[in-house]
Enzyme design. Structure first.
Site, short mmCIF file in Angstrom:
data_model
loop_
_atom_site.label_atom_id
_atom_site.label_comp_id
_atom_site.label_asym_id
_atom_site.label_seq_id
_atom_site.Cartn_x
_atom_site.Cartn_y
_atom_site.Cartn_z
N ARG A 79 1.15 -0.84 0.06
CA ARG A 79 -0.17 -0.20 -0.07
C ARG A 79 1.13 1.24 0.09
O ARG A 79 0.03 2.29 -0.65
CB ARG A 79 -0.88 -0.24 1.51
CG ARG A 79 -2.06 1.27 0.56
CD ARG A 79 -3.26 0.43 2.27
NE ARG A 79 -4.19 1.52 1.50
CZ ARG A 79 -5.35 1.38 0.87
NH1 ARG A 79 -5.48 0.06 0.83
NH2 ARG A 79 -6.32 2.25 0.86
N THR A 122 -16.51 13.88 -2.13
CA THR A 122 -17.81 13.62 -2.06
C THR A 122 -18.06 12.26 -1.14
O THR A 122 -17.45 11.98 -1.77
CB THR A 122 -18.69 14.22 -3.24
OG1 THR A 122 -19.92 14.62 -3.22
CG2 THR A 122 -18.08 13.12 -4.48
N HIS A 123 -18.89 12.80 -0.42
CA HIS A 123 -19.37 11.22 0.05
C HIS A 123 -20.79 11.46 0.25
O HIS A 123 -21.66 12.67 0.41
CB HIS A 123 -18.45 11.27 1.62
CG HIS A 123 -19.40 10.58 2.67
ND1 HIS A 123 -18.45 9.51 2.21
CD2 HIS A 123 -19.93 10.29 3.63
CE1 HIS A 123 -19.37 8.21 2.84
NE2 HIS A 123 -20.03 8.97 3.37
N ASP A 159 -13.38 9.59 5.82
CA ASP A 159 -14.61 10.95 5.55
C ASP A 159 -14.71 11.25 7.67
O ASP A 159 -16.08 12.26 7.69
CB ASP A 159 -16.20 9.74 4.77
CG ASP A 159 -16.48 9.43 3.96
OD1 ASP A 159 -14.96 9.39 3.24
OD2 ASP A 159 -16.05 7.73 4.21
C1 GRF Z 1 -20.99 8.88 -5.68
O1 GRF Z 1 -22.30 9.12 -4.49
C2 GRF Z 1 -19.56 9.17 -4.63
O2 GRF Z 1 -19.84 10.24 -2.98
C3 GRF Z 1 -19.21 7.74 -3.60
O3 GRF Z 1 -19.65 7.08 -5.42
C4 GRF Z 1 -20.08 7.68 -6.36
C5 GRF Z 1 -19.30 7.82 -7.79
O4 GRF Z 1 -20.83 8.19 -8.38
N1 GRF Z 1 -18.16 7.95 -3.16
P1 GRF Z 1 -19.99 8.64 -10.24
O5 GRF Z 1 -19.19 6.91 -10.15
O6 GRF Z 1 -19.58 9.92 -9.86
O7 GRF Z 1 -21.54 8.12 -10.80
#
Ligand code: GRF
Length: 217
Positions: A79, A122-123, A159
């Protein structure tokens, strides 16, 4: 834009260089690529890096003429070696800001040492609830009536970084994981575009009294 989250408007005659990390279908990447077509948004996607060679997101990047790199975890001895290779792949694009947009792995210490403070994720949940890669399923299983999406600064936790923006999404009685996640993604994409654009144009800072409080001018 100055690196490290202390940029000011007068620093930003040039467009902010974004590198986006992806693992999946890339609808969030697609929203960023579309936003970048507007010069007023203030940023360009200059590179897309994935841990998955088959990620649909890579096709979106190539179609937009954005350089791509693939850095698979299993192609590296451990890793730590992967962390260093990922860090170099991202740094090669000279990013001002790095966006994890559906990147399904934790970045490591080498990555954060070089890029920390200018990485957002983004979560698909309202942090600190439901961290990890199964957030919509976990929210559904828990039985919450409201969940949502969070843009946060990335730290060494899962997160756990300081929250930049959040949007709530109701959980409906007949939701399954797919329907809930799709409704979350429908608010996640415009929020990410809005937040990244504001960070690019105006910079950001943390509150002098509370480092967990991110201030967007
Ligand atoms: C999003 O909901 C993100 O927050 C999560 O996985 C999804 C990715 O969606 N970690 P995309 O690949 O951008 O369509």
């Amino acid at each position: 834009m100055a690196a490290g989250g202390t940029a000011t408007p007068e620093d930003a005659p040039d467009r902010t260089r974004l590198v986006v990390l992806v693992s999946g279908t890339g609808t969030n990447l697609g929203a960023l690529l579309e936003a970048a077509q507007d010069p007023a948004w203030g940023a360009d996607v200059v590179g897309v890096v994935s841990d998955q060679a088959a990620a649909g997101a890579l096709g979106r990047a190539r179609a937009a003429g954005v350089p791509t790199d693939v850095v698979p975890l299993d192609a590296h001895a451990d890793r730590s070696a992967w962390d260093q290779a990922l860090t170099q792949a991202v740094l090669a694009h000279e990013p001002d800001l790095v966006v994890l947009a559906g990147f399904m792995r934790l970045v490591g210490p080498a990555f954060l040492a070089r890029l920390g403070g200018r990485v957002v994720n983004t979560h698909p949940a309202l942090s600190p609830s439901f961290p990890g890669v199964r957030a919509p399923a976990d929210a559904l299983a828990y039985g919450v009536r409201v969940t949502g999406a969070t843009v946060l600064l990335v730290d060494e936790g899962v997160d756990t970084g300081a929250v930049v923006a959040q949007t709530a999404v109701p959980v409906l009685d007949d939701d399954d994981v797919a329907s809930l996640h799709e409704r979350i993604k429908a608010v996640e994409r415009p929020m990410l575009v809005d937040v990244v654009g504001r960070m690019a144009r105006h910079g950001w800072s943390t509150s002098p009294t509370n480092p967990r409080k991110v201030l967007l001018p």
